[in-house]
Design an enzyme around this catalytic site. Structure first.
Site, PDB file in Angstrom:
ATOM      1  CB  SER A  78     -95.961 -12.835  -6.697  1.00 46.46           C
ATOM      2  OG  SER A  78     -96.522 -11.643  -7.132  1.00 46.46           O
ATOM      3  CG  HIS A 137    -100.749 -19.753 -10.255  1.00 46.74           C
ATOM      4  ND1 HIS A 137    -100.728 -19.775  -8.942  1.00 46.74           N
ATOM      5  CD2 HIS A 137    -101.059 -18.548 -10.654  1.00 46.74           C
ATOM      6  CE1 HIS A 137    -100.661 -18.770  -8.504  1.00 46.74           C
ATOM      7  NE2 HIS A 137    -101.150 -17.778  -9.581  1.00 46.74           N
ATOM      8  NE  ARG A 167    -105.104 -12.654  -9.538  1.00 48.49           N
ATOM      9  CZ  ARG A 167    -105.775 -11.786  -9.109  1.00 48.49           C
ATOM     10  NH1 ARG A 167    -106.969 -11.341  -9.182  1.00 48.49           N
ATOM     11  NH2 ARG A 167    -105.119 -11.144  -8.007  1.00 48.49           N
ATOM     12  CG  ASP A 168    -101.991 -15.788 -14.026  1.00 43.16           C
ATOM     13  OD1 ASP A 168    -101.785 -14.571 -13.582  1.00 43.16           O
ATOM     14  OD2 ASP A 168    -101.917 -16.907 -13.556  1.00 43.16           O
ATOM     15  NE  ARG A 210    -101.931 -14.450  -3.401  1.00 44.32           N
ATOM     16  CZ  ARG A 210    -101.149 -13.785  -4.591  1.00 44.32           C
ATOM     17  NH1 ARG A 210    -100.433 -14.739  -5.523  1.00 44.32           N
ATOM     18  NH2 ARG A 210    -101.593 -12.687  -4.962  1.00 44.32           N
ATOM     19  CG  ASP A 285     -99.093 -18.280  -4.410  1.00 47.95           C
ATOM     20  OD1 ASP A 285     -99.254 -18.884  -5.400  1.00 47.95           O
ATOM     21  OD2 ASP A 285     -98.959 -17.078  -4.714  1.00 47.95           O
ATOM     22  CE  LYS A 378     -99.823  -9.386  -4.814  1.00 47.45           C
ATOM     23  NZ  LYS A 378     -99.520 -10.087  -5.774  1.00 47.45           N
ATOM     24  CG  ASP A 447    -100.194  -8.288  -8.861  1.00 45.52           C
ATOM     25  OD1 ASP A 447     -99.567  -8.252 -10.200  1.00 45.52           O
ATOM     26  OD2 ASP A 447    -100.620  -8.947  -8.066  1.00 45.52           O
ATOM     27  CG  HIS A 518     -98.035 -10.466 -13.494  1.00 47.35           C
ATOM     28  ND1 HIS A 518     -97.467 -11.632 -12.843  1.00 47.35           N
ATOM     29  CD2 HIS A 518     -99.203 -10.178 -12.736  1.00 47.35           C
ATOM     30  CE1 HIS A 518     -98.109 -11.729 -11.757  1.00 47.35           C
ATOM     31  NE2 HIS A 518     -99.166 -10.548 -11.797  1.00 47.35           N
TER      32      HIS A 518
END
Ligand SMILES: O=C(O)[C@H](O)COP(=O)(O)O
Ligand SMILES: [Mn+2]
Ligand SMILES: [Mn+2]
Length: 576
Positions: A78, A137, A167-168, A210, A285, A378, A447, A518
């Site tokens: 993002s 991140h 998550r990533d 965030r 973020d 977001k 997402d 992602h």
């Protein structure tokens, strides 16, 4: 040189149309199969954009070098996606800047490192951040280099406060990352450095909230990292992660906070006066809130109980407007002259300053007021990231940023529709009000629900996002406006880890490996609406465009030419 803010008029496209810019978060294009939730979901609106007007729908790159990441193996995200969408140019992003600063050693010459170094003699160096190789991140290899570099430059006592990912990167991979880190720390110990993991927790439950969605998350981290207090105490981080993951329904993202204790049960690494702290995430973020807690004297978001006098530096400066944190190891990308700033200045600044005749004309036909809507999770994507990691307005009288509060304290597979309808209705009202020339929204469903790895829920999420697009496009239709619908990176279109041939990978037990992260997929850009000049179509001479080409396109839709150094527009206007 002073920036020339006045944008040239577009030779063919008129001003004064309402333009809706819709960003579907995590909405990529991939082969249709059962793990492509966008394909499985009923998405008639997005389908009709794709199939209805082939010259007004195309794919653009949303990952890797197209968005300023180190390599084309890096998935989009993002931050870099919205940066590119808003800035219209490709800037080397945090991940890449940290890589170069570490490779050249410049990171150790900077003001930030020299500042924290003052604590090395008598204090402890604490490193806090996301422990994975996700590259969104933070990156583990950068932490490893920093540990080595700091210890070679005098750090004698080091404590690492880890946040597990999942998550990533794949869920369950946290144990491997912790083992790698433990191995590095034990090598440092062999060299006489007192280095240990001190605390931890899952990123979504501890520290990495965030947009001020839930300060309780940051407080849980503060208690463990600074105060050395947590509900779970372990002798080692590997034991902590293994034990906590064994509890049913837990995963890396949501591990509860824990501290590492010594033989007598005392936390091994609370942060105390005289220590140095580095938050090693390069992305802003999800670190800004902790940065505020560590740096601000006036702070009322939760009771910090004890506020140690520390030397604190971020890996990067996370907010260029708030100058937060004051000290940092690597300078962030300077994303200036964003499309948002240009557009605002072409609505107002010209009226206020010298170019009187022109500005008067501009004022009458182009009072530019943006309206940006999204829900809290977001919210900053279409403001903070879009504006080049800058919080606040360019010109408050001409912009309005509105936030729809997210549900907090739940994982979004429980409510996959999220607040899509509320966001769309607010956008609809803004469009119909006639007060706004650009209405920009982010629809988070694909997402946020995609990250939970829950395929069924992600299908519901994609349908909800499609319904929200319909509400917005209907309003555009009513006011004779224009729409541009796109996405910031892929996620929901592929929910399974695949081998090189594209076949789903299975884990040891034969189950498919769910992809919570992602993807590397391209994303769509669709334009249309009754206000769109009939001769507009996508150019065929830009072979591999990326998200950065969207900004010039949007400027054109507002009746302006983009600045010369922007990535070229995606559209051309045929005379007919
Ligand atoms: O922060 C997150 O939620 C993920 O790491 C990346 O997702 P985003 O880039 O879509 O925010
Ligand atoms: Mn996103
Ligand atoms: Mn995401």
């Amino acid at each position: 040189m002073a920036t020339a803010w006045t944008l040239p008029d577009h030779p063919k496209l008129p001003k004064g149309k309402t333009v809706a810019v819709v960003v579907l978060d995590g909405w990529g294009e991939a082969n249709p199969d059962e793990y492509n939730c966008i394909h499985v979901a009923q998405t008639p609106v997005m389908d009709s954009l794709k199939n209805g007007a082939p010259e007004k729908w195309r794919l653009v790159k949303a990952h890797g070098t197209a968005v300023g990441l180190p390599s084309d193996d890096d998935m989009g995200n993002s931050e870099v996606g919205h940066n590119a969408l808003g800035a219209g140019r490709i800037f080397a992003q945090g991940a890449k800047l940290v890589d170069s600063a570490l490779a050249s050693g410049k990171i150790y010459d900077g003001e930030g490192f020299n500042y924290i170094k003052e604590s090395f003699e008598n204090g402890t160096l604490h490193l806090i951040g996301l422990l994975s190789d996700g590259g969104v991140h933070s990156r583990l290899d950068q932490v490893q280099l920093l540990l080595k570099g700091a210890s070679e430059r005098g750090a004698k006592r080091i404590r690492v406060h880890i946040l597990t990912d999942g998550r990533d990167v794949l869920d369950g991979s946290s144990i491997g990352f912790v083992e790698t880190l433990e191995n590095d720390l034990s090598q440092l110990r062999e060299k006489g450095i007192d280095a240990q993991i001190a605390s931890g927790g899952g990123r979504m439950y501890v520290t990495m909230d965030r947009y001020e969605n839930d300060w309780g998350v940051v407080k849980r981290g503060w208690d463990a990292q600074v105060l050395g207090e947590a509900p779970h105490k372990f002798k080692s981080a590997v034991e902590a992660v293994k034990t906590l993951r064994a509890v049913p329904d837990t995963n890396d993202q949501y591990l509860p906070p824990f501290v590492i204790v010594d033989e007598s049960g005392n936390a091994v690494g609370p942060i105390v006066d005289g220590d140095a702290v580095v938050t090693f995430n390069f992305r802003a973020d999800r670190m800004v809130m902790l940065a505020k807690a560590l740096e601000y004297a006036d702070f009322d978001k939760f009771d910090r109980v004890r506020v140690p006098k520390i030397r604190y530096a971020g890996m990067l400066q996370y907010d260029g407007e708030l100058l937060l944190p004051k000290r940092y190891l690597v300078s962030p990308p300077e994303i200036e002259r964003t499309s948002g700033e240009y557009l605002v200045k072409n609505g107002v600044r010209t009226f206020a300053c010298r170019q009187v005749t022109h500005s008067f004309y501009m004022f009458i036909i182009f009072v530019l007021i943006h309206e940006h809507r999204s829900e809290t999770v977001k919210f900053g994507h279409v403001t903070f990231f879009w504006n080049g990691n800058r919080s606040g307005y360019f010109d408050e009288s001409k912009e309005e940023y509105v936030e729809v509060p997210s549900d907090s304290g739940i994982t979004f597979n429980v409510k996959p529709k999220m607040k899509a309808v509320e966001i769309a209705e607010k956008a609809r009202d803004a469009i119909l009000s006639g007060k706004f020339d650009q209405v920009r929204v982010n629809l988070p469903n694909g997402d946020m629900v995609g990250h939970t790895g829950d395929i069924e829920a992600t299908v519901v999420a994609c349908k909800a996002a499609d319904e929200a697009v319909k509400i917005i496009l209907d309003a555009v239709e009513q006011v004779g406006g224009i729409y541009l619908v796109t996405a910031d990176h892929g996620n929901a279109e592929d929910m399974v880890k695949r081998n090189k041939a594209g076949k789903p990978l299975l884990d040891k037990s034969g189950a498919i490996q769910i992809l919570t992260s992602h993807t590397l997929q391209p994303v769509p850009v669709a334009i249309g609406g009754p206000g769109l000049h009939p001769g507009v179509k996508f150019r065929s001479d830009i072979e591999t465009p990326g998200l950065a080409n969207v900004a010039a396109t949007v400027m054109n839709l507002h009746g302006f030419e983009a600045p010369a150094d922007y990535e070229p527009t995606l559209i051309e206007v045929a005379d007919n």
